[in-house]
Design an enzyme around this catalytic site. Structure first.
Site, PDB file in Angstrom:
ATOM      1  CG  ASP A  98      -2.000  -0.938   1.263  1.00  0.00           C
ATOM      2  OD1 ASP A  98      -2.094  -1.737   0.319  1.00  0.00           O
ATOM      3  OD2 ASP A  98      -2.805  -0.894   2.211  1.00  0.00           O
ATOM      4  CG  MET A  99       1.977   5.642  -1.496  1.00  0.00           C
ATOM      5  SD  MET A  99       3.700   5.282  -1.064  1.00  0.00           S
ATOM      6  CE  MET A  99       4.400   4.921  -2.670  1.00  0.00           C
ATOM      7  NE  ARG A 155      -3.541  -0.985  -4.607  1.00  0.00           N
ATOM      8  CZ  ARG A 155      -3.160  -1.632  -3.506  1.00  0.00           C
ATOM      9  NH1 ARG A 155      -3.162  -2.944  -3.454  1.00  0.00           N
ATOM     10  NH2 ARG A 155      -2.757  -0.971  -2.444  1.00  0.00           N
ATOM     11  N   GLY A 173      -5.692   8.208  -4.110  1.00  0.00           N
ATOM     12  CA  GLY A 173      -5.039   8.657  -2.874  1.00  0.00           C
ATOM     13  C   GLY A 173      -6.068   8.978  -1.812  1.00  0.00           C
ATOM     14  CB  ALA A 174      -7.136   7.132   0.923  1.00  0.00           C
ATOM     15  CE  LYS A 193     -14.662  13.148  -8.540  1.00  0.00           C
ATOM     16  NZ  LYS A 193     -13.869  11.976  -8.850  1.00  0.00           N
ATOM     17  CB  THR A 240     -10.362   3.753  -9.681  1.00  0.00           C
ATOM     18  OG1 THR A 240     -11.298   4.838  -9.605  1.00  0.00           O
ATOM     19  CG2 THR A 240     -10.454   3.116 -11.062  1.00  0.00           C
ATOM     20  CG  HIS A 241     -14.505   2.144  -5.924  1.00  0.00           C
ATOM     21  ND1 HIS A 241     -13.691   2.834  -5.060  1.00  0.00           N
ATOM     22  CD2 HIS A 241     -14.455   0.847  -5.558  1.00  0.00           C
ATOM     23  CE1 HIS A 241     -13.161   2.004  -4.196  1.00  0.00           C
ATOM     24  NE2 HIS A 241     -13.603   0.791  -4.473  1.00  0.00           N
ATOM     25  NE  ARG A 254      -6.869   5.560   5.047  1.00  0.00           N
ATOM     26  CZ  ARG A 254      -6.222   4.969   6.070  1.00  0.00           C
ATOM     27  NH1 ARG A 254      -5.893   5.660   7.139  1.00  0.00           N
ATOM     28  NH2 ARG A 254      -5.890   3.700   5.997  1.00  0.00           N
ATOM     29  NE  ARG A 255     -11.803   3.273   1.784  1.00  0.00           N
ATOM     30  CZ  ARG A 255     -10.498   3.293   2.109  1.00  0.00           C
ATOM     31  NH1 ARG A 255     -10.039   2.476   3.004  1.00  0.00           N
ATOM     32  NH2 ARG A 255      -9.651   4.125   1.539  1.00  0.00           N
TER      33      ARG A 255
HETATM   34  C1  LIG Z   1      -7.936  -1.780  -4.467  1.00  0.00           C
HETATM   35  C2  LIG Z   1      -7.686  -0.454  -3.825  1.00  0.00           C
HETATM   36  C3  LIG Z   1      -6.523  -0.236  -3.109  1.00  0.00           C
HETATM   37  C4  LIG Z   1      -6.284   1.011  -2.546  1.00  0.00           C
HETATM   38  N1  LIG Z   1      -5.089   1.229  -1.923  1.00  0.00           N
HETATM   39  C5  LIG Z   1      -4.782   2.481  -1.518  1.00  0.00           C
HETATM   40  C6  LIG Z   1      -3.489   2.787  -1.005  1.00  0.00           C
HETATM   41  O1  LIG Z   1      -2.622   1.928  -0.880  1.00  0.00           O
HETATM   42  N2  LIG Z   1      -3.229   4.077  -0.664  1.00  0.00           N
HETATM   43  C7  LIG Z   1      -4.170   5.079  -0.783  1.00  0.00           C
HETATM   44  O2  LIG Z   1      -3.869   6.236  -0.492  1.00  0.00           O
HETATM   45  N3  LIG Z   1      -5.411   4.790  -1.218  1.00  0.00           N
HETATM   46  C8  LIG Z   1      -5.733   3.534  -1.583  1.00  0.00           C
HETATM   47  N4  LIG Z   1      -6.990   3.274  -2.064  1.00  0.00           N
HETATM   48  C9  LIG Z   1      -8.066   4.297  -1.923  1.00  0.00           C
HETATM   49  C10 LIG Z   1      -8.023   5.282  -3.083  1.00  0.00           C
HETATM   50  O3  LIG Z   1      -6.906   6.129  -2.969  1.00  0.00           O
HETATM   51  C11 LIG Z   1      -9.290   6.164  -3.109  1.00  0.00           C
HETATM   52  O4  LIG Z   1      -9.373   6.894  -1.932  1.00  0.00           O
HETATM   53  C12 LIG Z   1     -10.578   5.389  -3.289  1.00  0.00           C
HETATM   54  O5  LIG Z   1     -10.435   4.340  -4.184  1.00  0.00           O
HETATM   55  C13 LIG Z   1     -11.707   6.341  -3.807  1.00  0.00           C
HETATM   56  O6  LIG Z   1     -11.363   6.860  -5.046  1.00  0.00           O
HETATM   57  P1  LIG Z   1     -11.997   6.338  -6.437  1.00  0.00           P
HETATM   58  O7  LIG Z   1     -10.878   6.067  -7.368  1.00  0.00           O
HETATM   59  O8  LIG Z   1     -12.899   5.206  -6.217  1.00  0.00           O
HETATM   60  O9  LIG Z   1     -12.726   7.580  -7.064  1.00  0.00           O
HETATM   61  P2  LIG Z   1     -13.798   8.605  -6.503  1.00  0.00           P
HETATM   62  O10 LIG Z   1     -13.856   9.696  -7.498  1.00  0.00           O
HETATM   63  O11 LIG Z   1     -13.512   8.955  -5.085  1.00  0.00           O
HETATM   64  O12 LIG Z   1     -15.125   7.772  -6.532  1.00  0.00           O
HETATM   65  C14 LIG Z   1     -15.759   7.386  -7.739  1.00  0.00           C
HETATM   66  C15 LIG Z   1     -17.101   6.755  -7.386  1.00  0.00           C
HETATM   67  O13 LIG Z   1     -16.875   5.521  -6.714  1.00  0.00           O
HETATM   68  C16 LIG Z   1     -17.789   5.363  -5.637  1.00  0.00           C
HETATM   69  N5  LIG Z   1     -17.033   5.351  -4.374  1.00  0.00           N
HETATM   70  C17 LIG Z   1     -15.749   5.710  -4.183  1.00  0.00           C
HETATM   71  N6  LIG Z   1     -15.380   5.551  -2.900  1.00  0.00           N
HETATM   72  C18 LIG Z   1     -16.488   5.100  -2.271  1.00  0.00           C
HETATM   73  C19 LIG Z   1     -16.760   4.746  -0.919  1.00  0.00           C
HETATM   74  N7  LIG Z   1     -15.841   4.820   0.034  1.00  0.00           N
HETATM   75  N8  LIG Z   1     -17.994   4.312  -0.632  1.00  0.00           N
HETATM   76  C20 LIG Z   1     -18.963   4.216  -1.564  1.00  0.00           C
HETATM   77  N9  LIG Z   1     -18.759   4.534  -2.861  1.00  0.00           N
HETATM   78  C21 LIG Z   1     -17.547   4.962  -3.201  1.00  0.00           C
HETATM   79  C22 LIG Z   1     -18.742   6.531  -5.711  1.00  0.00           C
HETATM   80  O14 LIG Z   1     -19.826   6.141  -6.510  1.00  0.00           O
HETATM   81  C23 LIG Z   1     -17.925   7.582  -6.398  1.00  0.00           C
HETATM   82  O15 LIG Z   1     -18.722   8.525  -7.050  1.00  0.00           O
HETATM   83  C24 LIG Z   1      -7.258   2.040  -2.650  1.00  0.00           C
HETATM   84  C25 LIG Z   1      -8.424   1.816  -3.357  1.00  0.00           C
HETATM   85  C26 LIG Z   1      -8.645   0.601  -3.966  1.00  0.00           C
HETATM   86  C27 LIG Z   1      -9.893   0.420  -4.729  1.00  0.00           C
END
Ligand SMILES: Cc1cc2nc3c(=O)[nH]c(=O)nc-3n(C[C@H](O)[C@H](O)[C@H](O)COP(=O)(O)OP(=O)(O)OC[C@H]3O[C@@H](n4cnc5c(N)ncnc54)[C@H](O)[C@@H]3O)c2cc1C
Length: 309
Positions: A131-132, A181, A185-186, A198, A228-229, A290-291
């Site tokens: 993880d980062m 991966r 960023g969280a 954003k 990403t989602h 963070r979620r």
């Molecule tokens: C497999 C994986 C590993 C990760 N590892 C790291 C890591 O090592 N270090 C780090 O800093 N971050 C990590 N993250 C978290 C990442 O940085 C983001 O904070 C997180 O994925 C939300 O960003 P997004 O790309 O989904 O886009 P966003 O623009 O935030 O979200 C896009 C859409 O996805 C949905 N969504 C996103 N998050 C949520 C949520 N929490 N609950 C419900 N719906 C949601 C919503 O519909 C939203 O509109 C990881 C995420 C994933 C998926």
């Protein structure tokens, strides 16, 4: 929205909240949306169900900033046991670890030794992901990653598109044939380090994703995975890949358990690589908050749970 995100990210670091909030039943009920349970058994059961849908899993044992050597050794031992269980069960499960959970705050060498034990226990065809964490750990994480990659090609690293430095970090890594991966960023980062808007984070993500896919196709990136989602972004990435003539099976998307389930299943059905990160363990408070910060609408979901039976 930005203020709410900032407040939640500050709350994720609050020790008092961490010790007290976890005891409220409505908080615990809300967490269950993002993790199948606190135990390894719960994670394994989730991985079996996902496997039936052709979705792989990445396990992470929740925890961070471990400052006690015995505790970091215990975490390492737990990961070794997880790998043994997963191999016995013959499930498509990899692991993703936080270096501060393996003792990075103690010394880099101690952390590296713990990490190396985990990598050695993993089969060569599967990746151990790093993880980062927050920006203060990026240099140390990159150093450990490069050191590990020298002897172990099956180690992967998370990079964050919100950091202004990530383009350069990726360019520095590509000659080493990394597995990456990419995520947005969280953590709470200042504007001189991370893009505050954003739209800039998303554009940075798309630019880095294209670079990773081209590098993967040229054999310079062992694995390009997109954590990403963001369905729009995924569509842009898959459209780009299709225009370049890259096979669907070379596009890998990783999502968190419980988020965008329909999209996880669609990707798997259509021939993309779909993986889900399954978190478990009792130290879930900072990870869970963070979620919430990623999507403040989750707060309403949590508040509804106050009234649920
Ligand atoms: C497999 C994986 C590993 C990760 N590892 C790291 C890591 O090592 N270090 C780090 O800093 N971050 C990590 N993250 C978290 C990442 O940085 C983001 O904070 C997180 O994925 C939300 O960003 P997004 O790309 O989904 O886009 P966003 O623009 O935030 O979200 C896009 C859409 O996805 C949905 N969504 C996103 N998050 C949520 C949520 N929490 N609950 C419900 N719906 C949601 C919503 O519909 C939203 O509109 C990881 C995420 C994933 C998926």
């Amino acid at each position: 929205m930005a203020l709410m995100r900032s407040m939640l990210l500050a709350a994720s670091q609050n020790v008092w909240l961490r010790e007290h909030a976890v005891n409220y039943p409505f908080v615990r009920r809300s967490v269950s949306r993002f993790m199948p349970g606190e135990t390894l058994e719960a994670a394994l059961a989730a991985a079996r169900t996902l496997h039936q849908k052709n979705i792989g899993s990445v396990f992470t044992h929740l925890g961070e900033n471990v400052c006690d050597r015995d505790e970091a050794r215990k975490v390492t031992q737990q990961y070794l046991e997880v790998l043994d269980r997963v191999h016995q069960a013959n499930l498509p499960v990899e692991v993703s670890v936080k270096l501060t959970q393996l003792g990075l705050d103690l010394t880099s060498d101690f952390c590296f030794d713990n990490l190396e034990q985990i990598i050695r226990r993993e089969t060569p065809s599967a990746t151990v992901w790093l993880d980062m964490e927050a920006s203060g750990y990026v240099d140390a994480t990159l150093d450990i990653y490069k050191r590990a990659l020298k002897n172990h090609p099956n180690v992967g690293l998370c990079l964050q598109s919100y950091l202004r430095r990530t383009g350069k970090d990726l360019a520095d890594l590509l000659p080493l044939r990394p597995a990456i991966r990419l995520v947005k960023g969280a953590y709470k980062e200042p504007a001189d380090i991370a893009f505050p808007k954003k739209v800039d984070v998303d554009e940075s993500y798309f630019a880095l994703a294209q670079e990773m896919l081209c590098a993967q196709s040229a054999g310079e990136c062992a694995r390009a995975a997109f954590g990403t989602h963001d369905v729009t972004l995924i569509r842009r990435i898959t459209d780009f890949a299709s225009r370049q003539g890259y096979a669907k099976s070379s596009i890998e998307v990783q999502m968190l358990y419980g988020i965008q389930r329909a999209e996880q299943e669609r990707l798997a059905r259509e021939g993309y690589r779909s993986l889900v990160l399954v978190a478990y363990g009792s130290y879930w408070y900072p990870w869970f908050v963070r979620r919430l910060a990623e999507r403040p609408a989750n707060l309403w979901f949590m508040l509804r749970n106050v009234f649920a039976s």
